[in-house]
Design an enzyme around this catalytic site. Structure first.
Site, PDB file in Angstrom:
ATOM      1  N   SER A 135     -26.378  36.586 -49.752  1.00  0.00           N
ATOM      2  CA  SER A 135     -25.477  35.435 -49.787  1.00  0.00           C
ATOM      3  C   SER A 135     -24.156  35.838 -50.415  1.00  0.00           C
ATOM      4  O   SER A 135     -24.110  36.748 -51.265  1.00  0.00           O
ATOM      5  CB  SER A 135     -26.092  34.299 -50.608  1.00  0.00           C
ATOM      6  OG  SER A 135     -25.165  33.244 -50.796  1.00  0.00           O
ATOM      7  N   TYR A 148     -29.816  31.369 -58.850  1.00  0.00           N
ATOM      8  CA  TYR A 148     -29.713  31.585 -57.402  1.00  0.00           C
ATOM      9  C   TYR A 148     -28.701  32.686 -57.115  1.00  0.00           C
ATOM     10  O   TYR A 148     -28.982  33.628 -56.362  1.00  0.00           O
ATOM     11  CB  TYR A 148     -29.317  30.302 -56.674  1.00  0.00           C
ATOM     12  CG  TYR A 148     -29.109  30.545 -55.191  1.00  0.00           C
ATOM     13  CD1 TYR A 148     -30.203  30.769 -54.357  1.00  0.00           C
ATOM     14  CD2 TYR A 148     -27.832  30.595 -54.635  1.00  0.00           C
ATOM     15  CE1 TYR A 148     -30.037  31.028 -53.002  1.00  0.00           C
ATOM     16  CE2 TYR A 148     -27.653  30.857 -53.284  1.00  0.00           C
ATOM     17  CZ  TYR A 148     -28.760  31.064 -52.469  1.00  0.00           C
ATOM     18  OH  TYR A 148     -28.580  31.345 -51.129  1.00  0.00           O
TER      19      TYR A 148
END
Length: 247
Positions: A135, A148
Site C-alpha cells: 500500500s 496498518y
C-alpha cells in the site's frame, strides 16, 4: 496451464484477480474465510479453473491442512498473490484497541510471511513469481494509520528483500502499492458503508479490477523481466504534505 495461489479471494482485488487470471487460462487456488463466496466463484468459473481453499490465514494449522488438501492439478504453484489483508480502526495510537492492532499484525504480517515461506520451495523449483499487495500507506503515513501503515511498510520491504534473497533463482518478485481502491475493504476499514461512500465521493478511485489487470500484466511478462515495485494512485489522489501544529 499455470496455477496461481490468491489469498483474500472472496471480494475486492482478490476476487477480481481470480476472475482475470482464470479468463486468461490460469488455474487458481482461491482462499478466504467465506465458503459461500468461494463456492460461487467455482460455480461461475468452473472447478477445473478454481479450487476453493477455505481457511483463515491467521490459522497456521488450517493453512497447512489446506495446502495438504490441494488437488493434484493445483499443487504446482507458479504465482503467489499475497493479497489478504485488513485494516481495523482509524483511531490515533493513544486511543487504539490493542486487539485491532494484533489482528492487523497477525493478518498483514505473520500470515503473509508464513504462507510465502511455505510456498517458496515450489516457487523456486518452477521459477515462479510472487506479487504482494502492499500500500502507499507503507510510504506515506496518515493520522490513524499507525499499525496498518506499519504492516504495509513491512509488506513492501519484505517483498523487496525477497527479491534480493531470490537473486539467481529465476523467481520474479513484485510489490504492488496501491492508493485509493474502492472495494469492500473500505467499508470494513471505515466501519460503515456510509463512511466508505463519504471517503470516495467524487474521487473517482481505482477499482479491484484495475489492480487485478495490473497483476495479470505482471504475471504474463516475459520471464526475463521483473517489476520490482509499482505504486499506483488514481489521478485524483496525491501524497500529503507536512503538517505543522502551531501554539
Amino acid at each position: 496451464m499455470k496455477t496461481a495461489f490468491v489469498t483474500g479471494a472472496t471480494a475486492g482485488i482478490g476476487e477480481a484477480t481470480v476472475r482475470g487470471l482464470a479468463a486468461n487460462g490460469w488455474r487458481c487456488v482461491a482462499t478466504g474465510r467465506r465458503k459461500e463466496r468461494l463456492d460461487a466463484l467455482v460455480s461461475e468459473l468452473g472447478e477445473d479453473k478454481v479450487h476453493p481453499a477455505v481457511f483463515d490465514v491467521r490459522d497456521n494449522t488450517a493453512m497447512d491442512e489446506a495446502l495438504e488438501a490441494l488437488p493434484k492439478d493445483f499443487r504446482g504453484i507458479d504465482l503467489l498473490v499475497n493479497n489478504a489483508g485488513l485494516a481495523q480502526g482509524l483511531s490515533p495510537a493513544q486511543d487504539a484497541d490493542l486487539d485491532d492492532w494484533q489482528t492487523m499484525i497477525d493478518t498483514n504480517v505473520t500470515a503473509m510471511v508464513r504462507l510465502t515461506r511455505k510456498l517458496l520451495p515450489g516457487l523456486i523449483e518452477r521459477k515462479g513469481a510472487i506479487v504482494t499487495i502492499g500500500s502507499v500507506a507503507g510510504s506515506y503515513v496518515y493520522p490513524g494509520g499507525n499499525v496498518y501503515a506499519g504492516s504495509k511498510a513491512f509488506a513492501n520491504h519484505f517483498t523487496l528483500a525477497l527479491r534480493a534473497d531470490l537473486h539467481g533463482t529465476g523467481v520474479r518478485v513484485t510489490s504492488i502499492e496501491p492508493g485509493m481502491v474502492e472495494t469492500e475493504f473500505t467499508k470494513v476499514r471505515t466501519g460503515s458503508q456510509e463512511a466508505s461512500d463519504d471517503l470516495y465521493r467524487g474521487a473517482d478511485p481505482m477499482t479491484g479490477e484495475d489492480i487485478a489487470n495490473t497483476i495479470l500484466w505482471i504475471a504474463e511478462l516475459p520471464s526475463h523481466l521483473n517489476i520490482n515495485r509499482l505504486e499506483l494512485m488514481p489521478v485524483s489522489q496525491d501524497f500529503a504534505g507536512f503538517r505543522v501544529a502551531r501554539t
